[in-house]
Design an enzyme around this catalytic site. Structure first.
Site, PDB file in Angstrom:
ATOM      1  N   LYS A  94       0.834  -1.204   0.000  1.00 35.22           N
ATOM      2  CA  LYS A  94       0.000   0.000   0.000  1.00 35.22           C
ATOM      3  C   LYS A  94       0.870   1.256   0.000  1.00 35.22           C
ATOM      4  O   LYS A  94       0.622   2.208  -0.738  1.00 35.22           O
ATOM      5  CB  LYS A  94      -0.916  -0.024   1.229  1.00 35.22           C
ATOM      6  N   LYS A 106       2.949  -4.046  10.986  1.00 37.92           N
ATOM      7  CA  LYS A 106       1.656  -4.229  11.658  1.00 37.92           C
ATOM      8  C   LYS A 106       1.916  -4.843  13.022  1.00 37.92           C
ATOM      9  O   LYS A 106       2.928  -5.513  13.240  1.00 37.92           O
ATOM     10  CB  LYS A 106       0.763  -5.172  10.848  1.00 37.92           C
ATOM     11  N   THR A 190      -9.271   8.375   4.529  1.00 35.76           N
ATOM     12  CA  THR A 190      -9.454   7.130   3.775  1.00 35.76           C
ATOM     13  C   THR A 190     -10.573   7.292   2.759  1.00 35.76           C
ATOM     14  O   THR A 190     -10.413   6.985   1.566  1.00 35.76           O
ATOM     15  CB  THR A 190      -9.748   5.967   4.734  1.00 35.76           C
ATOM     16  N   SER A 348      -1.359   9.743   7.121  1.00 40.39           N
ATOM     17  CA  SER A 348      -0.487   9.359   8.251  1.00 40.39           C
ATOM     18  C   SER A 348       0.955   9.772   7.933  1.00 40.39           C
ATOM     19  O   SER A 348       1.697  10.213   8.812  1.00 40.39           O
ATOM     20  CB  SER A 348      -0.528   7.853   8.487  1.00 40.39           C
TER      21      SER A 348
HETATM   22  P1  NAD Z   1     -15.673   1.024  11.270  1.00 44.73           P
HETATM   23  O1  NAD Z   1     -15.651   0.067  12.388  1.00 44.73           O
HETATM   24  O2  NAD Z   1     -15.734   2.484  11.526  1.00 44.73           O
HETATM   25  O3  NAD Z   1     -16.936   0.691  10.319  1.00 44.73           O
HETATM   26  C1  NAD Z   1     -17.231  -0.588   9.857  1.00 44.73           C
HETATM   27  C2  NAD Z   1     -18.690  -0.626   9.386  1.00 44.73           C
HETATM   28  O4  NAD Z   1     -18.961  -1.897   8.830  1.00 44.73           O
HETATM   29  C3  NAD Z   1     -19.708  -0.437  10.506  1.00 44.73           C
HETATM   30  O5  NAD Z   1     -20.787   0.323  10.025  1.00 44.73           O
HETATM   31  C4  NAD Z   1     -20.162  -1.860  10.807  1.00 44.73           C
HETATM   32  O6  NAD Z   1     -21.476  -1.912  11.351  1.00 44.73           O
HETATM   33  C5  NAD Z   1     -20.132  -2.446   9.420  1.00 44.73           C
HETATM   34  N1  NAD Z   1     -20.027  -3.904   9.394  1.00 44.73           N
HETATM   35  C6  NAD Z   1     -19.325  -4.723  10.209  1.00 44.73           C
HETATM   36  N2  NAD Z   1     -19.485  -5.998   9.842  1.00 44.73           N
HETATM   37  C7  NAD Z   1     -20.282  -5.982   8.764  1.00 44.73           C
HETATM   38  C8  NAD Z   1     -20.819  -6.985   7.929  1.00 44.73           C
HETATM   39  N3  NAD Z   1     -20.523  -8.274   8.136  1.00 44.73           N
HETATM   40  N4  NAD Z   1     -21.611  -6.611   6.903  1.00 44.73           N
HETATM   41  C9  NAD Z   1     -21.889  -5.295   6.686  1.00 44.73           C
HETATM   42  N5  NAD Z   1     -21.421  -4.308   7.448  1.00 44.73           N
HETATM   43  C10 NAD Z   1     -20.649  -4.653   8.475  1.00 44.73           C
HETATM   44  O7  NAD Z   1     -14.415   0.654  10.376  1.00 44.73           O
HETATM   45  P2  NAD Z   1     -13.692   1.536   9.264  1.00 44.73           P
HETATM   46  O8  NAD Z   1     -12.554   2.247   9.894  1.00 44.73           O
HETATM   47  O9  NAD Z   1     -14.691   2.287   8.479  1.00 44.73           O
HETATM   48  O10 NAD Z   1     -13.064   0.375   8.375  1.00 44.73           O
HETATM   49  C11 NAD Z   1     -13.847  -0.331   7.400  1.00 44.73           C
HETATM   50  C12 NAD Z   1     -12.939  -1.053   6.445  1.00 44.73           C
HETATM   51  O11 NAD Z   1     -12.068  -0.098   5.838  1.00 44.73           O
HETATM   52  C13 NAD Z   1     -12.013  -2.091   7.091  1.00 44.73           C
HETATM   53  O12 NAD Z   1     -11.802  -3.137   6.180  1.00 44.73           O
HETATM   54  C14 NAD Z   1     -10.739  -1.331   7.293  1.00 44.73           C
HETATM   55  O13 NAD Z   1      -9.624  -2.183   7.362  1.00 44.73           O
HETATM   56  C15 NAD Z   1     -10.726  -0.488   6.043  1.00 44.73           C
HETATM   57  N6  NAD Z   1      -9.849   0.685   6.170  1.00 44.73           N
HETATM   58  C16 NAD Z   1     -10.137   1.684   7.026  1.00 44.73           C
HETATM   59  C17 NAD Z   1      -9.247   2.741   7.147  1.00 44.73           C
HETATM   60  C18 NAD Z   1      -9.532   3.901   8.053  1.00 44.73           C
HETATM   61  O14 NAD Z   1      -8.732   4.858   8.045  1.00 44.73           O
HETATM   62  N7  NAD Z   1     -10.619   3.916   8.799  1.00 44.73           N
HETATM   63  C19 NAD Z   1      -8.065   2.764   6.383  1.00 44.73           C
HETATM   64  C20 NAD Z   1      -7.815   1.724   5.493  1.00 44.73           C
HETATM   65  C21 NAD Z   1      -8.714   0.672   5.409  1.00 44.73           C
END
Ligand code: NAD
Length: 421
Positions: A94, A106, A190, A348
């Site tokens: 990435k 990580k 993001t 970051s």
């Molecule tokens: P978050 O916890 O804020 O949100 C996750 C959302 O997904 C919530 O609304 C939750 O209810 C929903 N969810 C959980 N399980 C689910 C399912 N089985 N089906 C449908 N919805 C479901 O997390 P986030 O920070 O938004 O991260 C989400 C994804 O994005 C992850 O894969 C994370 O690794 C990736 N990501 C996030 C960031 C970041 O900066 N936040 C950066 C890179 C990647």
């Protein structure tokens, strides 16, 4: 999360696919098949009731040929060495795909953080940093938040590290509170990075937002913010979901109202649309599908039913290798996670840069610099994908591998040293 065992195998398969079209030497691929360093530590913590618990933690520095390792710290009961390695591998690619001078890392602790008091969580977080302090640092490995870790935990960690080295060290960790050296704009980076890519795509395909439909799986940090941006620009966001509910409204959902209701009650506003399942959301006939929840949601079992024209992966690993092949055959463009959600790690990097220089930027400066990175790298990857006739994912890995190769091969390969001499 234990599914990351498969995801690591998938990641290595993707490395093999990319190596076929990358200019990187075979020695680079050989070196990237295992992490540079993997630590397992034990963390004794005095609990509030006086008892002692010993937790297990990990930190992986997968590769640092392009710069200090970079990657989050996860607190979860399913954390395992293979999961940590897989996530660190992803971070390596990435950071390389967007060309920021970081390698990949990580870490994690096997714990259910919801069962700990705040004071226990603080002792655990500080204990973890004491255990790995010799192996992290602003020029060595720079952690960040991940699942179940946040800016408060980053603040404890930075404070502990600063105490150990005897000097304030904001650059040791990112995702800090803004008052402690965090960056403006990190909160929505993001989703914004993904949205910057959508803008480039929109120009390229001649999309008129008002006539285009979007479905977003996951209404959290990444998904909700992306849905807000898309709605604001006139896209019709016809479906959203969280872990409990999925909603569909063919005339477009009221995203600000959904966000407000979610903030107030923790749930989506069911009256805003028809209730569907998360599985049905993935199969809607939309122009853009944005998985922003969890990994492995599009597999060989449902990939054939996906009708979206474009998939923008804000989540990490939502599409399996088998599904990738099916989608490619069906002509679905998949903008891969390592590119689509790299806005977070890019900001970051901006946070770390600001910490090192002691000069802090405005939110607009951060957003403008992020847009430039995302647009530039999207076009690099897209061009490579067209030139080589491969999916965007393979092109993204190859683009990363080219950059990793330039760094790893800087000290020479067999081509320079010669055989047996
Ligand atoms: P978050 O916890 O804020 O949100 C996750 C959302 O997904 C919530 O609304 C939750 O209810 C929903 N969810 C959980 N399980 C689910 C399912 N089985 N089906 C449908 N919805 C479901 O997390 P986030 O920070 O938004 O991260 C989400 C994804 O994005 C992850 O894969 C994370 O690794 C990736 N990501 C996030 C960031 C970041 O900066 N936040 C950066 C890179 C990647």
């Amino acid at each position: 999360m234990s599914t990351h065992i498969d995801v690591y195998a998938n990641a290595l398969k993707r490395l093999d696919l990319a190596s076929g079209i990358s200019s990187a030497h075979a020695e680079t691929v050989q070196r990237l098949r295992q992490p540079k360093q993997f630590l397992e530590v034990s963390i004794p913590v005095r609990m509030d009731d006086g008892s002692l618990r010993v937790f297990t933690g990990y930190r992986c520095r997968y590769d640092d040929s392009r710069g200090p390792a970079k990657g989050g710290i996860r607190y979860h009961w399913d954390v395992s060495p293979s999961e940590v390695k897989a996530l660190a591998f992803w971070m390596t690619f990435k950071c390389a795909v967007v060309g920021i001078p970081f390698g990949g890392g990580k870490g994690g602790i096997i714990v259910d953080p919801r069962s700990l008091s705040k004071a226990e969580l603080e002792r655990l977080s500080r204990g973890y940093i004491r255990a790995i302090a010799a192996n992290i640092g602003p020029d060595i490995d720079v952690p960040a938040p991940d699942v179940y870790t946040n800016s408060l935990i980053m603040a404890w960690m930075m404070d502990e590290y600063s105490t150990i080295v005897g000097a304030r060290q904001p650059g040791v960790i990112t995702g800090k509170p803004v008052a402690m050296g965090g960056s403006l704009g990190r909160d929505d980076a993001t989703a914004r990075g993904g949205y910057d890519i959508l803008h480039e795509l929109q120009k390229m395909l001649g999309w008129e937002p008002k006539t285009k439909t979007v479905a977003v799986q996951g209404f959290g940090n990444a998904g909700e913010t992306f849905a807000k941006f898309a709605h604001h620009d006139g896209y019709k966001v016809v479906a959203i979901s969280d872990s409990k509910t999925a909603l569909y409204n063919p005339s477009g959902l009221d995203i600000p109202a959904q966000a407000k209701h979610k903030a107030q009650t923790g749930s989506l506003l069911a009256s805003g649309g028809q209730t569907i399942t998360n599985a049905q959301l993935l199969e809607l006939g939309v122009d853009l599908l944005v998985p922003a929840a969890v990994e492995n949601v599009i597999t060989d079992a449902n990939a054939g039913k996906v009708k979206a024209k474009v998939i923008l992966e804000l989540a990490n690993g939502p599409v399996t290798v088998e599904a990738d092949a099916i989608l490619h055959k069906a002509g679905v463009m998949v903008i891969p996670d390592i590119l689509a959600n790299a806005g977070g790690v890019t900001v970051s990097y901006f946070e770390w840069t600001q910490n090192k220089s002691g000069y802090y930027w405005t939110r607009d400066e951060v957003n403008t610099k992020l847009q430039a990175v995302m647009a530039r790298e999207f076009h690099h990857v897209h061009k490579l994908s067209v030139e080589k006739g491969v999916p965007m994912r393979t092109a993204a890995y190859a683009h990363s591998l080219n950059r990793l190769g330039e760094a790893l091969e800087g000290t020479g390969t067999q081509a320079i040293f010669g055989k047996g001499r």
